[in-house]
Design a protein around this motif. Sequence first.
Motif, PDB file in Angstrom:
ATOM      1  N   SER A 101       0.827  -1.208   0.000  1.00 20.00           N
ATOM      2  CA  SER A 101       0.000   0.000   0.000  1.00 20.00           C
ATOM      3  C   SER A 101       0.859   1.255   0.000  1.00 20.00           C
ATOM      4  CB  SER A 101      -0.923  -0.009   1.205  1.00 20.00           C
ATOM      5  OG  SER A 101      -0.166   0.206   2.379  1.00 20.00           O
ATOM      6  N   GLY A 102       2.179   1.102   0.024  1.00 20.88           N
ATOM      7  CA  GLY A 102       3.051   2.261  -0.066  1.00 20.88           C
ATOM      8  C   GLY A 102       3.616   2.744   1.260  1.00 20.88           C
ATOM      9  N   GLN A 103       3.307   2.039   2.354  1.00 18.70           N
ATOM     10  CA  GLN A 103       3.879   2.466   3.634  1.00 18.70           C
ATOM     11  C   GLN A 103       5.377   2.197   3.660  1.00 18.70           C
ATOM     12  OE1 GLN A 103       1.717   1.901   7.337  1.00 18.70           O
ATOM     13  NE2 GLN A 103       0.603   0.269   6.326  1.00 18.70           N
ATOM     14  N   GLU A 104       6.120   3.146   4.207  1.00 21.58           N
ATOM     15  CA  GLU A 104       7.550   2.926   4.421  1.00 21.58           C
ATOM     16  C   GLU A 104       7.805   2.974   5.916  1.00 21.58           C
ATOM     17  OE1 GLU A 104      10.466   5.197   2.479  1.00 21.58           O
ATOM     18  OE2 GLU A 104      10.056   4.346   0.494  1.00 21.58           O
ATOM     19  N   ILE A 105       8.420   1.939   6.437  1.00 13.82           N
ATOM     20  CA  ILE A 105       8.655   1.887   7.875  1.00 13.82           C
ATOM     21  C   ILE A 105      10.096   1.502   8.130  1.00 13.82           C
ATOM     22  CG2 ILE A 105       8.106   0.579   9.971  1.00 13.82           C
ATOM     23  CD1 ILE A 105       5.217   0.514   8.946  1.00 13.82           C
ATOM     24  N   SER A 106      10.779   2.298   8.938  1.00 17.50           N
ATOM     25  CA  SER A 106      12.172   1.943   9.239  1.00 17.50           C
ATOM     26  C   SER A 106      12.173   0.882  10.331  1.00 17.50           C
ATOM     27  CB  SER A 106      12.948   3.177   9.680  1.00 17.50           C
ATOM     28  OG  SER A 106      12.421   3.649  10.890  1.00 17.50           O
ATOM     29  N   TYR A 107      13.157   0.023  10.280  1.00 11.86           N
ATOM     30  CA  TYR A 107      13.195  -1.063  11.255  1.00 11.86           C
ATOM     31  C   TYR A 107      14.546  -1.140  11.935  1.00 11.86           C
ATOM     32  CZ  TYR A 107      15.989  -3.769   7.874  1.00 11.86           C
ATOM     33  OH  TYR A 107      16.970  -4.208   7.029  1.00 11.86           O
ATOM     34  N   ASP A 108      14.507  -1.703  13.145  1.00 17.49           N
ATOM     35  CA  ASP A 108      15.754  -2.097  13.801  1.00 17.49           C
ATOM     36  C   ASP A 108      15.952  -3.599  13.637  1.00 17.49           C
ATOM     37  OD1 ASP A 108      16.646   0.462  15.122  1.00 17.49           O
ATOM     38  OD2 ASP A 108      14.595   0.308  15.892  1.00 17.49           O
ATOM     39  N   LYS A 109      14.847  -4.346  13.795  1.00 19.10           N
ATOM     40  CA  LYS A 109      14.918  -5.799  13.625  1.00 19.10           C
ATOM     41  C   LYS A 109      13.708  -6.272  12.808  1.00 19.10           C
ATOM     42  CE  LYS A 109      18.383  -6.443  16.600  1.00 19.10           C
ATOM     43  NZ  LYS A 109      19.689  -7.004  16.240  1.00 19.10           N
ATOM     44  N   ILE A 110      13.908  -7.352  12.089  1.00 18.72           N
ATOM     45  CA  ILE A 110      12.818  -7.932  11.303  1.00 18.72           C
ATOM     46  C   ILE A 110      12.657  -9.409  11.671  1.00 18.72           C
ATOM     47  CG2 ILE A 110      12.163  -8.744   8.975  1.00 18.72           C
ATOM     48  CD1 ILE A 110      13.225  -6.191   7.833  1.00 18.72           C
ATOM     49  N   ILE A 111      11.432  -9.843  11.788  1.00 19.00           N
ATOM     50  CA  ILE A 111      11.136 -11.278  11.875  1.00 19.00           C
ATOM     51  C   ILE A 111      10.429 -11.651  10.569  1.00 19.00           C
ATOM     52  CG2 ILE A 111       9.910 -13.095  13.117  1.00 19.00           C
ATOM     53  CD1 ILE A 111      11.919 -11.749  14.908  1.00 19.00           C
ATOM     54  N   LEU A 112      11.038 -12.513   9.805  1.00 17.79           N
ATOM     55  CA  LEU A 112      10.408 -12.967   8.562  1.00 17.79           C
ATOM     56  C   LEU A 112       9.659 -14.260   8.857  1.00 17.79           C
ATOM     57  CD1 LEU A 112      13.155 -12.490   5.832  1.00 17.79           C
ATOM     58  CD2 LEU A 112      10.786 -11.733   5.652  1.00 17.79           C
ATOM     59  N   ALA A 113       8.365 -14.203   8.702  1.00 14.75           N
ATOM     60  CA  ALA A 113       7.555 -15.418   8.935  1.00 14.75           C
ATOM     61  C   ALA A 113       6.544 -15.507   7.807  1.00 14.75           C
ATOM     62  CB  ALA A 113       6.882 -15.350  10.302  1.00 14.75           C
TER      63      ALA A 113
END
Lengths: 110, 844
Positions: free
Chosen positions: B97-109
């Motif tokens: 949908s076009g949201q951009e969110i900065s991350y420190d950590k990601i969990i890929l599930a």
Amino acid sequence: MSKWVDICNLDEILPNMGRCALFEDQQVAIFRVIKAGKELLYAINNYCPFSEANVLSRGIIGSLADKVVIASPIYKQHFDLTNGLCVEDESVSLKTYEVRLEGNTVQLAG
Amino acid sequence: MSKRSNLVVIGNGPVGHSFLESLVESGNSGNYNIIVFGEEPRPAYDRVHLTHWFKTRDAADINMVEEGFYQANDITLYTSDKITDIDRSRKVVTSQSGQEISYDKIILATGSFPFVPPVPGHKRDNVFVYRTIEDLEEITAAAQTGKVGTVIGGGLLGLEAAKALKDLELETHVVEFAPRLMAVQVDDGGGNMLRKKITDLGVSVHTQKNTQNISDGDNAFHKMSFADGEVLETDIIVFSAGIRPRDELARSSDLKLGERGGIVINNNCLTSDADIYAIGEVALWDNKIYGLIAPGNAMAQAACDHLTGAGTSEFAGADMSTKLKLMGVDVASIGDAHGNTPNSRSYTYVNDREEVYKKIVVSSDDKYLLGAVLIGDASEYGTLLQYMLNKMELPAEPEGLILPQTDGKSAGLGVDALPDTAQLCSCMNVTKADVVNAVEAGAVNIGDIKTVTKAATGCGGCSALVTQVLNSELEKLGVEVNTDLCEHFSYTRQDLLNIIRVEQIKSFEDLIAKHGSGLGCDICKPTVGSLLASCWNDYILKKPLHALQDTNDYFMGNMQKDGTYSIVPRIPGGEITPDKLIVLGEVAKKYNLYTKITGGQRVDLFGARSEQLPLIWQILVDAGFETGHAYGKSLRTVKSCVGSTWCRYGVQDSMEMAILLENRYKGLRSPHKLKMAVSGCTRECAEAQSKDVGIIATENGWNMYVCGNGGMKPRHADLFASDLDDVTLIRYIDRFYMFYVRTADRLQRTSVWMDNMEGGLDYLKSVIIDDKLSVCEELEKEMSGIVNTYQCEWKTTLKDPERMARFSHFVNSDKQDENVVFIQEREQIRPRNKTESIEVVTID
């Protein structure tokens, strides 16, 4: 000397049940207990201090160990019918009354 | 306070959700801004139990997320929006949908997708996969017009899909490339037995079939052509040919992948990027993808422990043993099911009459179990699995473990032999130590264990084993599980019922003289009163039964806190004429009673003094009312919607059914109160699934639900049987209620009764539907005895002047209880409260 007052006929109280009597402006719960074939009568104040309602005559009669007790119908505390002591909380006790059977008439004394 | 770091969880399937639960449980969730993205339109649901959706077509039934979970834990969830890009240099994710969110950590599930082989024609209409609720909805829609359905793939999931097609009443086929079904988990012998059983159920099985082309059919929508020249015509095709990891995000962001896909992870579930974890079916550990829920949950825990530092668990591979019921057929596979270990020995037991196949694979010296296959009867699964997982030494002749026991004893290990680390429940990762600790902390039944440890709440395969550990621990702790009713009877409620029935005992005095001691008490007297009523159904105030009744039953009203009573006349199904409604209003007005509509679709009148009860009831009975048993441990109401008579959506006459049921079961004395409801369609306006017995109308009849509860501990009712006709429905309810009356504990609702029942719903079905215990005839007879001897207790009481005399407050005066005082509030009365109390005259 206590003065005995006529309350009712024995058969107005069913076996193993209680009834409330008006005695000297007080509500008294009288219990007719059949134990080992014998008729026993007990009388304590009808007022349950836990629920603050006049309901003890409508509780269920029973025994806990060797005590003959009445269970309050609201929150189920037990009271020893011989001395009025609450089984769950001995700091609470109810007034007891002298009660006897004279012929077929139940009588109370203060 | 340090700034919270951004934690982005990509994927909201069962494993992604399991991670969130682990994080919340660790107590560290507050350290993160948690943002979850899921591409499906709804929060996580239980894919393992996808076929359950067909029972009710209600996604809520397989929902995994406790209500308010996201809000309560400050988790932001975006559904129907998937992450399309991970920019590792800027540490930003971008969504569809076009949201951009900065991350420190990601969990890929992100899980996996069903593999569809590129057979010509695989993109035709009416070709599906079996993974999401949306897939199921599409298959269901297509089944409306189709007659034949075919699953390509005879693995575990393929057989689940076949069951779904069968339930949609399609002629069902399974096409498998390998020479047998469930080729991975089951050996040839097991595969043959499985095939035989599944064919018996009406599913055609085609093995060694290589589908080469799908084209227009002559008599059906498709024609499948196989390499051997044969063809199969079918309207619907469902592919279930394995899964592939959804690793496209990792691919585009250059995370390390396996040769055949899957994101490479270490024991902490970290990918090649130290800020990105991968868990579940997308992750590749030691070159293996794990397509089961238990390893996924273990990975979620390991990732959570590493991320937060709250624990030390690592993922170290997982046992792929599995036990399940496929179309009612028990199938289990443990470890090396094929006997591939060099020099291993096998023992096989085949019973063609019962259609059972069992094999164990053991080490060359007969000492250790390496694997097993169980088809048709998997009752040894728990024991065998523990032998293997804990490397426990086998008994001298290991074949005894799978041979039928003629002396009735079960072979194998006592639970005491299990080490504390033994995993009893693999779905929820519960060890024996967890169960032992729960018992030490006070758990005394399987219901407690489920609540505290979550054991046996996944697939449920471990419940027998968990119960054994529970009982053994209770015994060791010297917690004698005292099931005595009270000090006067050394029997359970069930024992007493049997005694009363067998010895034809009709009074409490008789029972306590022969089997008890003392005078009785407020526990055993009402219980025995209820049992006598359940067995003989005498008028409850018949001498000497009257002395057993709780005040509510004795006065046939509900005592309120001030000693007055409330009155609830029966209004079957909530249907009432205006004239009767006027009578209720007139009575309430005449006696100044506080009036309230109840949740059970009737009217409750409060504040009646005991001496007023007979006067009020005389008016009610004259107007045609009966007692509503609101005071009894008995049937309360059958709630209902108006059904097909008025409602444009109704498919059956729920009103008529509700009235019929309420009149049938009114007055039945039971271990606790009973509530029922009937809904006229699947919209369920009567809330039947929160009742002891709930009925929901279908196009073809009635669905019956059992053991639901609202109240303190809500429980969704279980679907017990579908599409019943009126006669069968009533027969099942008769049996169900009498079985409950016979076997439940005192004050045990049907919900708790069910939670504590060994074998659970399946066992109950086998008793009620299959008559496994050969008691159904008796149960029906008992119920019809109860129904035929019904009397309105108030009507009977009003006819007897002697009984009427008991309602006065004083035995020797017509005065009223001065302590009962009402205050006006919102134009009605209410009891005065303590601060309003004046001095009480009766106390010294």
